[in-house]
Design an enzyme around this catalytic site. Structure first.
Site, PDB file in Angstrom:
ATOM      1  N   PRO A  13      26.974 117.085  68.805  1.00  8.32           N
ATOM      2  CA  PRO A  13      26.740 117.278  70.237  1.00  8.32           C
ATOM      3  C   PRO A  13      25.477 116.540  70.675  1.00  8.32           C
ATOM      4  O   PRO A  13      24.412 116.730  70.105  1.00  8.32           O
ATOM      5  CB  PRO A  13      26.546 118.793  70.373  1.00  8.32           C
ATOM      6  CG  PRO A  13      27.003 119.383  69.086  1.00  8.32           C
ATOM      7  CD  PRO A  13      26.887 118.326  68.042  1.00  8.32           C
ATOM      8  N   GLU A  14      25.624 115.678  71.665  1.00 11.12           N
ATOM      9  CA  GLU A  14      24.471 114.988  72.211  1.00 11.12           C
ATOM     10  C   GLU A  14      24.153 115.572  73.591  1.00 11.12           C
ATOM     11  O   GLU A  14      24.816 116.503  74.042  1.00 11.12           O
ATOM     12  CB  GLU A  14      24.752 113.487  72.282  1.00 11.12           C
ATOM     13  CG  GLU A  14      24.951 112.892  70.877  1.00 11.12           C
ATOM     14  CD  GLU A  14      24.541 111.437  70.789  1.00 11.12           C
ATOM     15  OE1 GLU A  14      23.462 111.083  71.300  1.00 11.12           O
ATOM     16  OE2 GLU A  14      25.307 110.652  70.217  1.00 11.12           O
ATOM     17  N   HIS A 108      33.214 130.652  60.178  1.00  9.81           N
ATOM     18  CA  HIS A 108      31.969 129.987  60.582  1.00  9.81           C
ATOM     19  C   HIS A 108      31.428 130.493  61.922  1.00  9.81           C
ATOM     20  O   HIS A 108      30.602 129.830  62.535  1.00  9.81           O
ATOM     21  CB  HIS A 108      32.123 128.462  60.646  1.00  9.81           C
ATOM     22  CG  HIS A 108      32.679 127.853  59.398  1.00  9.81           C
ATOM     23  ND1 HIS A 108      32.068 128.012  58.168  1.00  9.81           N
ATOM     24  CD2 HIS A 108      33.778 127.097  59.178  1.00  9.81           C
ATOM     25  CE1 HIS A 108      32.790 127.366  57.258  1.00  9.81           C
ATOM     26  NE2 HIS A 108      33.828 126.816  57.836  1.00  9.81           N
ATOM     27  N   ARG A 126      28.486 123.727  59.758  1.00 10.58           N
ATOM     28  CA  ARG A 126      27.426 123.154  58.917  1.00 10.58           C
ATOM     29  C   ARG A 126      26.109 123.930  59.003  1.00 10.58           C
ATOM     30  O   ARG A 126      25.198 123.679  58.226  1.00 10.58           O
ATOM     31  CB  ARG A 126      27.227 121.681  59.274  1.00 10.58           C
ATOM     32  CG  ARG A 126      28.495 120.882  58.967  1.00 10.58           C
ATOM     33  CD  ARG A 126      28.317 119.413  59.242  1.00 10.58           C
ATOM     34  NE  ARG A 126      27.312 118.820  58.354  1.00 10.58           N
ATOM     35  CZ  ARG A 126      26.969 117.542  58.405  1.00 10.58           C
ATOM     36  NH1 ARG A 126      27.503 116.738  59.284  1.00 10.58           N
ATOM     37  NH2 ARG A 126      26.062 117.078  57.575  1.00 10.58           N
ATOM     38  N   ARG A 169       4.198  98.394  71.644  1.00 12.37           N
ATOM     39  CA  ARG A 169       5.033  99.095  70.668  1.00 12.37           C
ATOM     40  C   ARG A 169       5.979  98.085  70.037  1.00 12.37           C
ATOM     41  O   ARG A 169       6.714  97.411  70.733  1.00 12.37           O
ATOM     42  CB  ARG A 169       5.823 100.236  71.347  1.00 12.37           C
ATOM     43  CG  ARG A 169       4.929 101.303  71.982  1.00 12.37           C
ATOM     44  CD  ARG A 169       4.228 102.169  70.943  1.00 12.37           C
ATOM     45  NE  ARG A 169       5.168 102.768  70.013  1.00 12.37           N
ATOM     46  CZ  ARG A 169       5.844 103.906  70.267  1.00 12.37           C
ATOM     47  NH1 ARG A 169       5.667 104.557  71.392  1.00 12.37           N
ATOM     48  NH2 ARG A 169       6.683 104.374  69.365  1.00 12.37           N
TER      49      ARG A 169
END
Ligand code: ZN
Length: 288
Positions: A13-14, A108, A126, A169
């Site tokens: 999931p983002e 789960h 997980r 940077r």
């Protein structure tokens, strides 16, 4: 999920998926009283503060906010506690509305929050997810949030911020965008896509980008995320649960997972390179 090119996308999931979940919860939970919390284990990625989580029972849920990929469930009462929920690598939240009389626990499934006529359930194979509790007053200095950079969809982020923060940077553009200290919530897939929309090579040192390129990158980051959120919002209506892993965003992918396919803009074959261990995709003609 597989793309036409056969690349398997990791279904982590983002930010857009988390924002989609947030909107789903924010539409359905505030104003409801948490009657009971049930924990099936006392740890996920880290130990769960069991007593603090149980102490949420009896309070009303006031709002569902988000900071980076953390969902913030804000509760009423003493200390105005906030439950921080992170979906980790594989976490999914399901909201059963209305709650069924007896909902068997899924494999789960690790915790439940019972809001009377609706039930919030957390499933995570997980177990890299997070459940923590903090008083609202201490949220800004919470160890998981204190170091985070600006929200990409907020006023804190934009062309000028990106330009100024990236001078001197030497890291590559894509790596810079994926570093949460610079801007939060830009994962591997969206970083490639944003570079494509901006017409900027992902491997170029960020300090070498121009002010105009930074402006295009900032716009691209926002538009890629907003498109994914918009699509997720549409998809959400088709689901009973609030599911972060619907896999709805792949149709938006212009370059990710498409190595060897012709660029939709110019026909050049999309290239794949590896940057800091992660796949990057770009068009060698459109991106300079
Ligand atoms: Zn191209």
């Amino acid at each position: 999920m597989r793309t036409a090119a056969g690349a398997t996308l990791r279904r982590v999931p983002e930010l857009p998926e988390v924002e989609t979940v947030r909107r789903g919860l924010a539409d359905r939970l505030p104003g409801h009283r948490l009657e009971r919390v049930t924990l099936r284990r006392s740890d996920l990625r880290w130990p769960i503060p069991v007593a603090a989580v149980r102490d949420l029972a009896g309070r009303e849920l006031e709002a569902v906010d988000r900071r980076s990929k953390y969902l913030l469930l804000r509760f009423s009462g003493d200390g105005a506690p906030i439950a921080l929920v992170h979906l980790g690598m594989s976490g999914r939240l399901f909201l059963d509305v209305p709650k069924r009389a007896r909902t068997p626990w899924e494999q789960h499934e690790h915790w439940r929050m019972d809001f009377g006529d609706r039930l919030l359930r957390y499933v995570d194979a997980r177990r890299f997810g997070i459940l923590e509790v903090t008083p609202a007053a201490l949220l800004p200095e919470h160890r998981l949030l204190a170091h985070l950079g600006p929200e990409p969809l907020s006023e804190e982020f934009g062309a000028e911020v990106l330009f100024r923060s990236s001078r001197k940077r030497r890291v590559a553009v894509k790596s810079f965008l994926m570093d949460a200290q610079n801007v939060v919530g830009v994962g591997n897939i969206y970083a490639s896509e944003a570079c494509f929309r901006a017409g900027v090579r992902p491997g170029v040192a960020i300090q070498r980008t121009t002010r105009a390129q930074c402006a295009r990158l900032a716009d691209a980051v926002r538009s890629v995320l907003q498109d994914a959120i918009a699509e997720g919002g549409t998809t959400l209506r088709d689901y009973i649960g609030v599911d972060a892993n619907s896999g709805y965003f792949q149709r938006y992918l212009s370059v990710y997972g498409r190595d060897g396919e012709p660029c939709a803009q110019c026909g050049t074959a999309i290239k794949r390179i590896v940057q800091t261990g992660r796949s990057t995709y770009y068009c060698p003609t459109c991106q300079r």
